[in-house]
Design an enzyme around this catalytic site. Structure first.
Site, PDB file in Angstrom:
ATOM      1  N   HIS A 121       0.851  -1.190   0.000  1.00  0.00           N
ATOM      2  CA  HIS A 121       0.000   0.000   0.000  1.00  0.00           C
ATOM      3  C   HIS A 121       0.889   1.243   0.000  1.00  0.00           C
ATOM      4  CE1 HIS A 121      -2.173   3.211   2.369  1.00  0.00           C
ATOM      5  NE2 HIS A 121      -3.056   2.978   1.403  1.00  0.00           N
ATOM      6  N   HIS A 167       1.474  11.221  -2.306  1.00  0.00           N
ATOM      7  CA  HIS A 167       0.271  10.967  -1.528  1.00  0.00           C
ATOM      8  C   HIS A 167      -0.506  12.274  -1.444  1.00  0.00           C
ATOM      9  CE1 HIS A 167      -1.624   9.125   2.352  1.00  0.00           C
ATOM     10  NE2 HIS A 167      -2.374   8.953   1.280  1.00  0.00           N
TER      11      HIS A 167
END
Length: 585
Positions: A121, A167
């Protein structure tokens, strides 16, 4: 015996004797049972391997290899093994409870949906989810450790001229997409030949999608697997996809629809009256709101042009595994189209809620389709969650943050030591089976005990070689105890502890524990050694996690690892493993 001095003050030292570890009584008994003359020959060793250790296919060459491995020791004798040499063999690397040299042995010709995949992830992050640096190093490290699914978040750069990996909505700096793709190409098949899946979380406009499509094709070339049709009735097998890279993301059509809806919302004055934003707006469209603030669209209402249609085609050609949620709620998300397979993503919380009411529907969905589970957004410290909720329902891609450590990540790594560490573990048959009335496994039903595993922990050694003599206690040798447990479905979970052995570098426990297992196929043996500390939390002395389905029986050695998963050079335990049929439980 050796002596160790611990300085207490300027004028006083504590002196402890360090003894040499001796063979436990169980080892002595089995040695004299197979070598009554006190010297074990090659034939007697072979009989021990077959009868006591359960190595039914052992040969005389295997026994000879063990003899040869001990020749460098002063305790070796040409006529055979005496007790001390036999004991050193049991503690050596020829007698591991789960040898790392095991080859791929699961059937690899089934569809991709029939396997658990070692899944990462936010694979580019080096630390927490808010501010840690982004880098290609975590991607390389994950691939070299067997991870087969890499996640990259694609966003426009500050000028809107190129795609970068970061991100979104956090303080994490970006990393170059080309560098990430190159790192994947160079490290994808070093550890395993089986396919690597790259999941894109895409927040790009059509022009950048064209650039990404070109970049991906040029980087991977023949390694890239592209399907001729987006309506696959069944995913190919890992064997068929060997040394291939697959892209998984939402089709660009969803992006265009989401963009059109968003711009209509932003430009109400130029929108047709009464036009509403769909409550089922895609996740990509919601994230695009952040991107549009950085790169304001043209004032005119958005209408897809030829370039965008071109992007749709070029980008769509990349996608081997189509992702996305169908409109509607959970019932629709989990619908199984017999003419088309796809990938669905749910957060750990969404999955947990879904299992309460849709357990069998999830199992049915994952028999053909792929389900990816990812950590909930509040795990800002890059911690992880219980993977068995996903595995018990057939979820193939249980995505973990790989950059830290902790019991859940240790368990994840332990599970994927199975099947030669290739990153693919075949699902148990019960998750793939359909009954005569099309019924599937119900994870919420109570199960019966399938097997009883008995673990006896004899002793441990190696800490005085791998640690400084004051690493655990400044004034005395360590007080070790071991935790032995099972990670698995709720009914199988168990954790037991040995007694604390005080002031001893070579703890001898000789304690036996029994575990009743309902689903041994999904169980992972957890071992952890801690040092008791009266002043606070115990000190860490080593850990390992191993798939129960592949444990070797008999008297075995278990090397321990540090918190990050790196193996210590000398620290290990000696234990015995037995499996038996359940009696009346």
């Amino acid at each position: 015996m050796l002596k160790q001095n611990f300085k207490v003050c300027l004028c006083w030292r504590r002196i402890f004797k360090t003894r040499v570890v001796e063979p436990p009584l169980d080892v002595k008994n089995v040695f004299y049972r197979y070598s009554p003359g006190g010297m074990m020959t090659i034939d007697e060793l072979l009989r021990f391997l077959i009868e006591h250790q359960g190595e039914k296919n052992a040969t005389k060459d295997d026994a000879q290899a063990i003899f040869d491995s001990l020749k460098h020791l002063n305790i070796f004798h040409r006529r055979g093994l005496h007790l001390e040499a036999f004991f050193r063999y049991l503690l050596g690397d020829h007698n591991l409870v789960h040898p790392p040299s095991q080859k791929v042995h699961h059937d690899m010709d089934a569809p991709l949906a029939h396997y658990f995949l070692f899944t990462g992830h936010n694979s580019y992050l080096t630390g927490n989810q808010l501010s840690s640096p982004s880098s290609v190093e975590p991607i390389k490290d994950a691939l070299l450790k067997g991870v087969r699914v890499i996640e990259l978040d694609l966003w426009p750069n500050s000028k809107g001229t190129d795609a970068e990996v970061r991100h979104g909505g956090t303080l994490t700096p970006p990393v170059d997409l080309q560098k990430c793709l190159q790192a994947i190409k160079e490290n994808a098949f070093t550890n395993s030949e089986y396919p690597v899946v790259i999941t894109f979380e895409d927040h790009l406009n059509s022009n950048l999608q064209i650039k990404v499509a070109k970049m991906v094709k040029e980087t991977f070339g023949e390694m890239l697997y592209c399907t001729k049709s987006e309506n696959l009735e069944e995913f190919p097998s890992p064997e068929f996809l060997k040394k291939k890279v697959l892209i998984s993301t939402k089709p660009p059509k969803e992006y265009l629809e989401g963009q059109t809806i968003e711009e209509k919302k932003r430009k109400k004055s130029k929108s047709r009256a009464g036009e509403d934003v769909s409550e089922n707006e895609s996740a990509t469209a919601r994230n695009e709101r952040q991107t549009s603030r950085q790169n304001p669209p043209d004032e005119a209402e958005h209408v897809p042009d030829e370039d965008e249609e071109k992007a749709v085609n070029q980008y769509r050609e990349l996608i081997a595994i189509h992702a996305g949620k169908l409109k509607g709620g959970l019932e629709n998300w989990l619908s199984d189209d017999p003419k088309k397979v796809r990938r669905l993503s749910l957060s750990e919380q969404e999955l947990e809620n879904a299992t309460k009411t849709h357990g069998t529907k999830i199992v049915r969905f994952t028999q053909r389709n792929l389900l990816r589970v990812y950590p909930k957004g509040t795990r800002l410290d890059s911690s992880n969650y219980n993977p068995f909720v996903g595995w018990m329902h057939g979820a193939q891609m249980v995505a973990f943050n790989m950059q830290g450590y902790g019991k859940h990540l240790w368990v994840m790594k332990g599970m994927f030591k199975a099947n030669g560490g290739c990153g693919y573990v075949k699902k148990p048959d019960f998750l793939l089976h359909r009954g005569p009335n099309d019924e599937v496994f119900n994870p919420n039903e109570e199960l019966s005990v399938k097997t009883v595993m008995t673990v006896k922990v004899f002793l441990g050694e190696g800490w005085h070689q791998d640690f400084h003599h004051t690493a655990f206690d400044r004034y005395s040798p360590p007080d070790f105890y071991a935790r032995i447990g099972i990670a698995g479905i709720p009914a199988d979970r168990s954790l037991k502890e040995t007694e604390i052995i005080e002031d001893e570098w070579l703890p001898v426990w000789n304690e036996e524990f029994e575990f009743l297992l309902q689903v041994p196929e999904l169980a992972v043996l957890r071992i952890e050694v801690l040092e008791y500390d009266t002043t606070g939390r115990p000190d860490f002395g080593g850990q390992t996690c191993l798939p129960v389905s592949e444990l070797r029986t008999g008297i075995r050695t278990v090397p321990l690892h540090n918190k990050k998963g790196d193996k210590y050079k000398h620290v290990r335990l000696l234990l015995s493993i037995k499996f038996g049929l359940p009696y009346d439980f």
